[in-house]
Design a protein around this motif. Structure first.
Motif, PDB file in Angstrom:
ATOM      1  N   ASN A  25       3.094   7.832   5.859  1.00 54.58           N
ATOM      2  CA  ASN A  25       2.912   8.687   7.042  1.00 54.58           C
ATOM      3  C   ASN A  25       4.152   8.609   7.941  1.00 54.58           C
ATOM      4  N   ARG A  26       4.130   9.314   9.048  1.00 57.30           N
ATOM      5  CA  ARG A  26       5.307   9.401   9.925  1.00 57.30           C
ATOM      6  C   ARG A  26       5.648   8.057  10.558  1.00 57.30           C
ATOM      7  N   LYS A  27       4.596   7.292  10.873  1.00 56.75           N
ATOM      8  CA  LYS A  27       4.824   5.998  11.513  1.00 56.75           C
ATOM      9  C   LYS A  27       5.594   5.077  10.556  1.00 56.75           C
ATOM     10  N   ALA A  64       9.228   6.132  10.237  1.00 54.74           N
ATOM     11  CA  ALA A  64      10.077   5.666  11.345  1.00 54.74           C
ATOM     12  C   ALA A  64      10.485   4.209  11.128  1.00 54.74           C
ATOM     13  N   LEU A  65       9.533   3.392  10.690  1.00 54.13           N
ATOM     14  CA  LEU A  65       9.828   1.982  10.395  1.00 54.13           C
ATOM     15  C   LEU A  65      10.820   1.866   9.239  1.00 54.13           C
ATOM     16  N   ASP A  86       0.580  14.226   5.249  1.00 57.08           N
ATOM     17  CA  ASP A  86       0.953  12.967   5.920  1.00 57.08           C
ATOM     18  C   ASP A  86       2.252  12.411   5.358  1.00 57.08           C
ATOM     19  N   GLN A 118       3.369   0.861   1.330  1.00 58.21           N
ATOM     20  CA  GLN A 118       3.680   1.708   2.484  1.00 58.21           C
ATOM     21  C   GLN A 118       4.663   2.813   2.090  1.00 58.21           C
TER      22      GLN A 118
END
Ligand code: 2P0
Length: 354
Positions: A321-323, A326-327, A199, A304
């Motif tokens: 993780n990927r989300k 991106a943020l 992840d 995070q």
């Protein structure tokens, strides 16, 4: 073979690694034995890697090496140590198709040519020596048919550059400091493979690709000689953190992982500041990135993103993780707009999980 016309070639590729519990300080400079254990994560081999081609031919009259297309000297003690250790473990090689037969004894007389490429800035604090020496040792070991396991090879790579021993494995890796005077038990072991925690997304923010001012080697020598904090860190802090980090990795516990990673990076830079004269690896942009991540983590109530900085100002950011990745990229682009005067001029290899 009687003919002088043959060439035997091996090519290997080795990714760099990023320490989450840092190595800083040697107890033996020549053998490269550290004052504490360290733990790292090896990056995806598609990025930040060294590719090395090694060749042997009876027509070569000396060992030679090229780095990024430019010839460099192999006369340094570190190259010589690795070459000597590998050569002494060489075994017979036979290539029936080409009619090549090299005996164990032949390897002492044959010379090698080595061509190595980094796909990232050399000596900008992006651990180029780690990938470089790991690849140097691994490709020569393949060429010379050395029958040793990866950990044994890691102890040879260690004599090229300490952090290189951790690049012989993927995933999470521990460099055990060892006890032996001769360094035989100072080697790397894999804690978890690259599938274990996939992840995670690692983003390297290149704050500056300029060559660093204080090399790791001389920096850590000065820290060992002058920093009291280093003594405390090596004896009291790191042994506990190593156990906690191993536990966090095993359980994929991002909160603990991030807390330990950030704290250890900050303590390493505190040791640098505690060195006389003080060593500054981070700059204002690095500090700004730390503040952004700290603020974000606090506002979410749970981490995070983890940050870690090596012997240079570049930020290595690990998103849960990927989300989140991106943020994170979005936020970095907000605080450091491209084509502005900001120091943070590019983002590289940000979209790959480890
Ligand atoms: C590490 N660094 O654990 C630490 C954190 C930099 C900061 O290992 O003298 O190039 O060749 O053993 O391995 C950089 O030091 O030093 C390093 P040598 P190396 O990744």
């Amino acid at each position: 073979s009687e003919s002088q016309n043959w060439v035997l070639v091996v090519t290997a590729r080795t990714p760099t690694n990023i320490a989450v519990i840092k190595y800083w300080g040697k107890r033996d400079e020549k053998l490269i034995l550290p004052v504490n254990d360290s733990i790292s994560v090896t990056l995806d081999p598609d990025h930040l890697c060294t590719t090395t081609t090694v060749a042997v031919s009876p027509s070569f009259d000396q060992d030679r090496m090229w780095l990024n297309g430019k010839e460099i000297s192999l006369s340094g003690g570190r190259f010589q140590s690795c070459l000597r250790e590998i050569r002494s473990r060489a075994s017979d090689v036979e290539d029936k198709e080409k009619g090549i037969k090299i005996s164990k004894e032949d390897w002492e007389k044959l010379h090698v040519h080595i061509a190595s490429y980094n796909n990232f800035p050399t000596a900008a604090g992006l651990a180029s020596s780690a990938a470089g020496f790991a690849c140097f040792v691994f490709s020569l070991a393949k060429l010379m048919n050395v029958n040793e396991d990866q950990s044994k090879l890691s102890a040879i790579a260690r004599q090229g550059s300490g952090s290189a021993c951790r690049s012989l494995f993927g995933g999470f890796v521990k460099w055990i400091m060892g006890k032996d005077k001769n360094g035989s038990d100072s080697l790397a072991v894999q804690l978890a493979d690259e599938e274990h925690w996939d992840d995670l997304v690692i983003l390297v923010a290149v704050v500056s690709s300029r060559q660093k001012e204080t090399s790791s080697t001389s920096g850590m020598r000065e820290s060992v000689e002058t920093s009291l904090l280093l003594q405390h860190r090596a004896k009291e802090v790191v042994p506990k953190r190593i156990l906690q980090m191993e536990e966090a990795i095993k359980n994929r516990d991002f909160a603990s992982f991030a807390q330990l990673t950030c704290a250890d990076s900050n303590q390493f830079h505190a040791v640098c500041l505690d060195t006389s004269p003080p060593i500054f690896y981070m700059n204002d942009t690095s500090h700004k990135i730390i503040s952004i991540v700290e603020k974000w983590n606090r506002s979410e109530g749970t981490p995070q993103v983890a940050y870690t900085f090596d012997a240079g100002p570049n930020a290595v950011l690990i998103a849960r993780n990927r989300k989140v990745a991106a943020l994170l990229l979005q936020r970095l682009l907000f605080y450091f707009p491209p084509n502005s005067d900001s120091d943070l001029n590019s983002y590289i290899h940000g979209d790959k999980s480890i």
